[in-house]
Design a protein around this motif. Structure first.
Motif, short mmCIF file in Angstrom:
data_model
loop_
_atom_site.label_atom_id
_atom_site.label_comp_id
_atom_site.label_asym_id
_atom_site.label_seq_id
_atom_site.Cartn_x
_atom_site.Cartn_y
_atom_site.Cartn_z
N VAL A 1 23.04 -75.55 14.04
CA VAL A 1 23.29 -76.03 15.40
C VAL A 1 23.34 -74.83 16.35
O VAL A 1 22.71 -74.82 17.41
CB VAL A 1 24.59 -76.86 15.49
N CYS A 2 24.10 -73.81 15.95
CA CYS A 2 24.23 -72.62 16.80
C CYS A 2 22.87 -71.97 17.04
O CYS A 2 22.51 -71.66 18.17
CB CYS A 2 25.16 -71.59 16.15
N ARG A 3 22.12 -71.81 15.97
CA ARG A 3 20.80 -71.14 16.11
C ARG A 3 19.85 -71.96 16.98
O ARG A 3 19.11 -71.42 17.80
CB ARG A 3 20.18 -70.88 14.73
N ARG A 4 19.89 -73.29 16.81
CA ARG A 4 18.99 -74.12 17.64
C ARG A 4 19.33 -73.97 19.13
O ARG A 4 18.45 -73.92 19.98
CB ARG A 4 19.11 -75.60 17.27
N ILE A 5 20.64 -73.89 19.41
CA ILE A 5 21.04 -73.77 20.82
C ILE A 5 20.61 -72.41 21.37
O ILE A 5 20.02 -72.31 22.44
CB ILE A 5 22.56 -74.00 20.99
N VAL A 6 20.90 -71.36 20.59
CA VAL A 6 20.53 -70.02 21.06
C VAL A 6 19.02 -69.93 21.24
O VAL A 6 18.52 -69.35 22.21
CB VAL A 6 21.05 -68.93 20.08
N SER A 7 18.31 -70.54 20.32
CA SER A 7 16.86 -70.47 20.42
C SER A 7 16.33 -71.23 21.64
O SER A 7 15.36 -70.81 22.27
CB SER A 7 16.38 -70.98 19.09
N SER A 8 17.02 -72.30 22.02
CA SER A 8 16.57 -72.99 23.24
C SER A 8 16.88 -72.16 24.48
O SER A 8 16.14 -72.21 25.47
CB SER A 8 17.19 -74.39 23.33
N PHE B 1 20.23 -82.68 24.39
CA PHE B 1 20.41 -82.63 22.93
C PHE B 1 19.62 -83.79 22.34
O PHE B 1 20.03 -84.94 22.48
CB PHE B 1 21.88 -82.74 22.55
N ASP B 2 18.50 -83.48 21.70
CA ASP B 2 17.66 -84.53 21.11
C ASP B 2 17.94 -84.59 19.61
O ASP B 2 18.34 -83.59 19.01
CB ASP B 2 16.18 -84.21 21.38
N GLU B 3 17.73 -85.76 19.02
CA GLU B 3 18.04 -86.00 17.61
C GLU B 3 19.50 -85.63 17.32
O GLU B 3 19.83 -85.09 16.27
CB GLU B 3 17.07 -85.24 16.68
N PHE B 4 20.33 -85.97 18.29
CA PHE B 4 21.74 -85.60 18.22
C PHE B 4 22.45 -86.26 17.05
O PHE B 4 23.42 -85.73 16.52
CB PHE B 4 22.41 -86.00 19.54
N GLU C 1 31.83 -71.04 21.05
CA GLU C 1 31.34 -69.84 21.74
C GLU C 1 29.91 -70.08 22.26
O GLU C 1 29.57 -69.72 23.38
CB GLU C 1 31.35 -68.66 20.76
N VAL C 2 29.10 -70.73 21.42
CA VAL C 2 27.72 -70.97 21.80
C VAL C 2 27.65 -71.93 23.01
O VAL C 2 26.87 -71.73 23.93
CB VAL C 2 26.93 -71.52 20.59
N LEU C 3 28.51 -72.94 23.01
CA LEU C 3 28.49 -73.88 24.14
C LEU C 3 29.01 -73.23 25.42
O LEU C 3 28.54 -73.55 26.51
CB LEU C 3 29.30 -75.14 23.80
N ASP C 4 29.95 -72.33 25.29
CA ASP C 4 30.43 -71.61 26.49
C ASP C 4 29.30 -70.75 27.06
O ASP C 4 29.12 -70.66 28.28
CB ASP C 4 31.63 -70.72 26.15
N MET C 5 28.58 -70.12 26.15
CA MET C 5 27.43 -69.31 26.58
C MET C 5 26.41 -70.20 27.30
O MET C 5 25.91 -69.89 28.36
CB MET C 5 26.81 -68.64 25.35
N LEU C 6 26.16 -71.36 26.69
CA LEU C 6 25.21 -72.32 27.26
C LEU C 6 25.61 -72.69 28.69
O LEU C 6 24.78 -72.72 29.60
CB LEU C 6 25.24 -73.57 26.37
N ALA C 7 26.88 -72.94 28.90
CA ALA C 7 27.36 -73.34 30.22
C ALA C 7 27.13 -72.22 31.23
O ALA C 7 26.76 -72.46 32.38
CB ALA C 7 28.83 -73.70 30.16
N LYS C 8 27.34 -70.97 30.79
CA LYS C 8 27.13 -69.84 31.72
C LYS C 8 25.65 -69.72 32.08
O LYS C 8 25.31 -69.50 33.24
CB LYS C 8 27.63 -68.54 31.08
N VAL C 9 24.80 -69.88 31.08
CA VAL C 9 23.36 -69.81 31.35
C VAL C 9 22.97 -70.95 32.30
O VAL C 9 22.23 -70.77 33.26
CB VAL C 9 22.55 -69.92 30.03
N ALA C 10 23.50 -72.13 32.02
CA ALA C 10 23.16 -73.30 32.83
C ALA C 10 23.62 -73.12 34.27
O ALA C 10 23.00 -73.62 35.21
CB ALA C 10 23.77 -74.56 32.22
#
Ligand SMILES: Nc1ncnc2c1ncn2[C@@H]1O[C@H](COP(=O)(O)OP(=O)(O)OP(=O)(O)O)[C@@H](O)[C@H]1O
Ligand SMILES: [Mg+2]
Length: 375
Positions: free
Chosen positions: A82-89, A158-161, A140-149
């Motif tokens: 899950v973490c890698r998929r998010i970072v990769s997106s 989130f597809d195929e959730f 941590e990954v979701l916090d990073m995601l929010a900052k990027v967003a």
């Protein structure tokens, strides 16, 4: 036949459709865009091949100034996946190495390293494998995601959730995700997945961490008239004449499921030249069976005799009253309890699904194939 005479295949299936391959769905598009603009989280429910992913993609592409952070969670096995998929997106979104590097710096626990392919200049990343397997890493990954967003208007998809529900320790991971996401009020999240029943379980079951955490949008069949004119014009692009009656019969054959309709249209286009008539549908189906028959054959081999009888019964008689005496007699099943048990198995295998008290085939091609077999 020569390609230039035949034209270019105007149909697409089994993938996200865009541009001229996408039939607009104005009402759903307006609703989804409205939810996103007001910062709401949304779950997009629908059966397989109804066009959920294509709809979301079309909506975000059509929203000026917005970008999409698309995370495909198909077959994730561990929280590290899950973490890698998010970072990769995030890497796919931030095409500048400096921006991506900045994002990676927000993941100190995961000890990320940035990798650049010297030949292509493409950049990738690595995460500390052990750290990524700690369920808390997802926070941590979701916090990073929010900052990027927050660096621009960004929708997270989130597809195929539903596959997050397969992880060992899924409850913990889901609870941690929900905990983070609910504080990211400025970032709209869109959740979707191809297994409707599992998505419903995640968002509508009071025991689930995501219970009532998002508004619901349901994607069903495409409005018949607009889809029919869309298909007509696709046939024209592919140099075929087709009557309203034929298009309508094609849609009937596969119960209006957009992905299956496009697949059957493609087959019909392939077996004809000039014009396409109702009489060509059977030949088109045979093309599909030629491609998929082996798969259907192996589907059948997995079934016990009772399960197979039930499947044939649903194909022939419909899936409404599978426990009635009439159905059981017709299908050759001894009693209601066996039918019930067999139905559970057919649902697990996803050959059928249950919708408003009725069992329906996941693939109308499978049903059509069964009905043409000599048993
Ligand atoms: N708006 C549309 N216009 C034309 N064809 C469509 C549309 N939406 C879906 N389709 C057809 O359905 C196929 C599947 O679309 P898509 O992948 O978006 O559906 P999905 O609901 O996300 O499927 P899955 O449940 O398998 O994830 C497409 O390849 C296309 O053939
Ligand atoms: Mg999809």
């Amino acid at each position: 036949m020569k390609k230039h005479l035949q034209g270019i295949n105007p149909f697409r299936y089994g993938c996200v459709v865009e541009d001229s391959f996408y039939c607009p769905r104005p009402s759903l598009e307006r609703q989804l865009a409205g939810f996103i603009r007001s910062g709401q989280n949304v779950v997009v429910h629908g059966e397989r091949r109804m066009g959920k992913t294509s709809l979301i993609n079309a909506v975000v592409r059509g929203m000026r100034g917005w970008r999409m952070l698309y995370v495909d969670l198909l077959h994730v096995q561990t929280v590290g996946d899950v973490c890698r998929r998010i970072v990769s997106s995030v890497r796919n979104l931030e095409r500048k190495a400096s921006l991506f590097e900045k994002a990676l710096k927000l993941l100190p626990r995961l000890r990320p390293v940035m990798k650049v392919d010297p030949a292509t200049g493409e950049f990738g990343f690595g995460l500390d494998a052990r750290a990524a397997e700690d369920p808390y890493a997802v926070e941590e990954v979701l916090d990073m995601l929010a900052k990027v967003a927050a660096n621009g208007r960004t929708v997270v998809v989130f597809d195929e959730f539903q596959d997050v529900g397969n992880l060992s320790g899924a409850q913990t991971v889901l609870a941690l995700m929900r905990g983070r996401i609910q504080f990211q009020g400025d970032v709209p999240y869109v959740f979707t997945g191809s297994v409707r029943s599992r998505m419903v379980e995640l968002f509508d079951n009071p025991d689930s961490a995501f219970y009532k955490s998002a508004l619901t949008l349901c994607v069903g069949e495409i409005d018949r008239d607009s889809f029919a004119s869309f298909l007509q014009s696709r046939f024209e692009t592919g140099r075929r004449r087709v009557s309203d009656e034929t298009v309508s019969a094609i849609m009937d054959t596969v119960a209006d499921v957009p992905g299956d309709v496009q697949q059957l249209c493609e087959a019909a286009w392939g077996v004809t030249s000039g014009s396409v008539g109702v009489e060509d549908i059977e030949a088109a189906l045979q093309v599909v069976f030629m491609r998929e028959g082996d798969k259907f054959e192996s589907f059948c081999e997995r079934l016990s005799p009772v399960q197979f009888k039930l499947l044939m019964g649903i194909a022939r008689l419909g899936g409404r009253e599978i426990q009635s005496r009439a159905f059981l007699d017709e299908a050759g099943i001894g009693n209601a309890a066996s039918a019930r048990k067999a139905a559970i198995r057919l649902c697990e295998l996803r050959y059928v699904y249950s919708f408003r008290g009725e069992y329906r085939f996941s693939s109308m091609f499978f049903r059509a194939w069964l009905l043409r077999r000599d048993y």
